[in-house]
Design a protein around this motif. Structure first.
Motif, PDB file in Angstrom:
ATOM      1  N   GLU A 185      39.062 -18.540 -21.650  1.00  0.00           N
ATOM      2  CA  GLU A 185      38.057 -19.449 -21.070  1.00  0.00           C
ATOM      3  C   GLU A 185      36.933 -18.678 -20.372  1.00  0.00           C
ATOM      4  O   GLU A 185      35.835 -19.195 -20.213  1.00  0.00           O
ATOM      5  CB  GLU A 185      38.697 -20.389 -20.039  1.00  0.00           C
ATOM      6  CG  GLU A 185      39.687 -21.395 -20.598  1.00  0.00           C
ATOM      7  CD  GLU A 185      41.112 -20.887 -20.581  1.00  0.00           C
ATOM      8  OE1 GLU A 185      41.314 -19.654 -20.671  1.00  0.00           O
ATOM      9  OE2 GLU A 185      42.027 -21.721 -20.482  1.00  0.00           O
ATOM     10  N   THR A 231      32.873 -27.023 -14.254  1.00  0.00           N
ATOM     11  CA  THR A 231      32.746 -28.475 -14.275  1.00  0.00           C
ATOM     12  C   THR A 231      34.133 -29.119 -14.381  1.00  0.00           C
ATOM     13  O   THR A 231      34.298 -30.295 -14.069  1.00  0.00           O
ATOM     14  CB  THR A 231      31.883 -28.932 -15.474  1.00  0.00           C
ATOM     15  OG1 THR A 231      32.334 -28.245 -16.633  1.00  0.00           O
ATOM     16  CG2 THR A 231      30.409 -28.636 -15.243  1.00  0.00           C
ATOM     17  N   ASP A 232      35.116 -28.328 -14.816  1.00  0.00           N
ATOM     18  CA  ASP A 232      36.475 -28.836 -15.003  1.00  0.00           C
ATOM     19  C   ASP A 232      37.382 -28.204 -13.933  1.00  0.00           C
ATOM     20  O   ASP A 232      37.712 -27.014 -14.009  1.00  0.00           O
ATOM     21  CB  ASP A 232      36.940 -28.463 -16.422  1.00  0.00           C
ATOM     22  CG  ASP A 232      38.336 -28.950 -16.730  1.00  0.00           C
ATOM     23  OD1 ASP A 232      39.064 -29.304 -15.788  1.00  0.00           O
ATOM     24  OD2 ASP A 232      38.701 -28.952 -17.923  1.00  0.00           O
ATOM     25  N   GLU A 235      40.587 -26.594 -15.132  1.00  0.00           N
ATOM     26  CA  GLU A 235      40.387 -25.283 -15.769  1.00  0.00           C
ATOM     27  C   GLU A 235      40.285 -24.192 -14.699  1.00  0.00           C
ATOM     28  O   GLU A 235      40.841 -23.109 -14.841  1.00  0.00           O
ATOM     29  CB  GLU A 235      39.131 -25.286 -16.642  1.00  0.00           C
ATOM     30  CG  GLU A 235      38.947 -23.982 -17.399  1.00  0.00           C
ATOM     31  CD  GLU A 235      37.802 -24.051 -18.402  1.00  0.00           C
ATOM     32  OE1 GLU A 235      38.028 -24.610 -19.483  1.00  0.00           O
ATOM     33  OE2 GLU A 235      36.710 -23.551 -18.094  1.00  0.00           O
ATOM     34  N   TYR A 236      39.592 -24.500 -13.611  1.00  0.00           N
ATOM     35  CA  TYR A 236      39.502 -23.534 -12.506  1.00  0.00           C
ATOM     36  C   TYR A 236      40.892 -23.258 -11.944  1.00  0.00           C
ATOM     37  O   TYR A 236      41.285 -22.095 -11.754  1.00  0.00           O
ATOM     38  CB  TYR A 236      38.561 -24.062 -11.411  1.00  0.00           C
ATOM     39  CG  TYR A 236      38.569 -23.189 -10.177  1.00  0.00           C
ATOM     40  CD1 TYR A 236      38.165 -21.859 -10.246  1.00  0.00           C
ATOM     41  CD2 TYR A 236      39.018 -23.690  -8.951  1.00  0.00           C
ATOM     42  CE1 TYR A 236      38.202 -21.046  -9.118  1.00  0.00           C
ATOM     43  CE2 TYR A 236      39.051 -22.888  -7.827  1.00  0.00           C
ATOM     44  CZ  TYR A 236      38.648 -21.561  -7.915  1.00  0.00           C
ATOM     45  OH  TYR A 236      38.689 -20.761  -6.803  1.00  0.00           O
TER      46      TYR A 236
END
Ligand code: CP
Length: 303
Positions: A185, A231-232, A235-236
């Protein structure tokens, strides 16, 4: 663009970078001089900062200049809806140079195109952080005695980390070899890998922060996952602490290896590394004072 602005590290030739490094070395020997007397420097930070803003402001104070600005855009008229253009035009009425950090990629370039006074980019989104690169180059030169032929391992957030983008571009003058260690990612964007291909720079991309990679490294450049760019949120959360350097991982590393990090660090470098002589990140931040004194003098045309 005004030739005294510094928006992207690629605005500088190899000779200009070397000139700034030499100037930084002079400032390190004598950081207190009154060569900015009568000059006003504005620091406009639309995003948070500790090192960049305070080292720029210290650079001005130690050279006898004055500082105006804001560290929180909410206290500026941006919060009433003033545009970036109008803010720059107003501040250029008061200051001789503007140091600006902004969350939007390209904001510094835009400001440099409309501003009557030079703009120094103190970070624009995930794009560029050229003053950080000058202190990184200075740190590499001081610790390795050269910028040539370094094996540089970049670890962490290579997608949003603007410091790795600027450093990669700057190093192309000195025949580096890169290891890019990141999860899928957050891997190095294609744009920068194409830049390497164009300049004949070798790189190895991996998701494994392995002992083999560490042991062949001269400069181990750790980075924070830039939570503010995601933005997610999930995901972070998934990617934020995948890579941590522990002291024992340096046991068989090269004697000349230095650990760099633009800081702030969160979990990327365990505190057990701090007392290892190979840890250089606090001195690296100190070098920012001298590099930024050199950058400000260039912007103000002071020889
Ligand atoms: N390295 C760096 O840009 O740190 P700050 O965000 O604290 O300025």
């Amino acid at each position: 663009m005004d030739k005294k602005s510094l928006v992207s590290i690629s605005d500088l030739s190899k000779e200009e970078i070397v000139g700034l490094l030499n100037r930084a070395a002079e400032f390190e020997k004598n950081p207190n001089q009154r060569i900015l007397e009568g000059k006003v420097v504005a620091t406009l930070f639309f995003e948070p900062s500790t090192r960049t803003r305070l080292s720029f402001e210290t650079a001005v104070n130690r050279l006898g200049g004055r500082v105006i600005g804001f560290s929180d855009a909410k206290t500026s008229s941006q919060s009433k809806g003033e545009t970036l253009k109008d803010t720059i035009m107003m501040v250029s009425n008061y200051a001789d140079v503007i140091v600006m950090r902004h969350h939007l990629e390209g904001a510094a370039r835009y400001a440099s195109e409309i501003s009557p006074v030079p703009i120094v980019n103190a970070g624009d989104g995930a794009n560029q952080h050229p003053s950080q690169t000058m202190l990184d180059l200075y740190s590499i030169y001081k610790t390795q005695g050269t910028l040539d032929n370094q094996v540089i391992t970049m670890v962490g957030d290579l997608k949003y980390g603007r410091t790795v983008h600027s450093l990669l571009e700057a190093m192309h003058f000195w025949n580096p070899r890169f290891n890019f260690v990141a999860c899928d990612e957050l891997k190095m964007p294609d744009k920068y890998k194409k830049f390497c291909d164009k300049h004949g720079i070798k790189y190895h991309e991996t998701t494994e922060f392995s002992q083999e990679v560490i042991n062949e490294t001269d400069i181990l450049y750790m980075t924070r996952v830039q939570g503010e760019r995601f933005t997610d949120v999930l995901e972070y959360e998934r990617t934020k602490s995948l890579y941590t350097l522990h002291n024992e991982m340096l046991a068989n590393s090269k004697p000349n290896l230095k650990v760099l990090h633009p800081l702030p660090r969160i979990t990327e470098i365990d505190q057990d590394v701090d007392d290892n002589p190979k840890a250089y990140f606090f001195q690296q931040a100190k070098n920012g004072l001298y590099a930024r004194q050199a950058i400000l003098c260039r912007a103000l045309g002071i020889e």
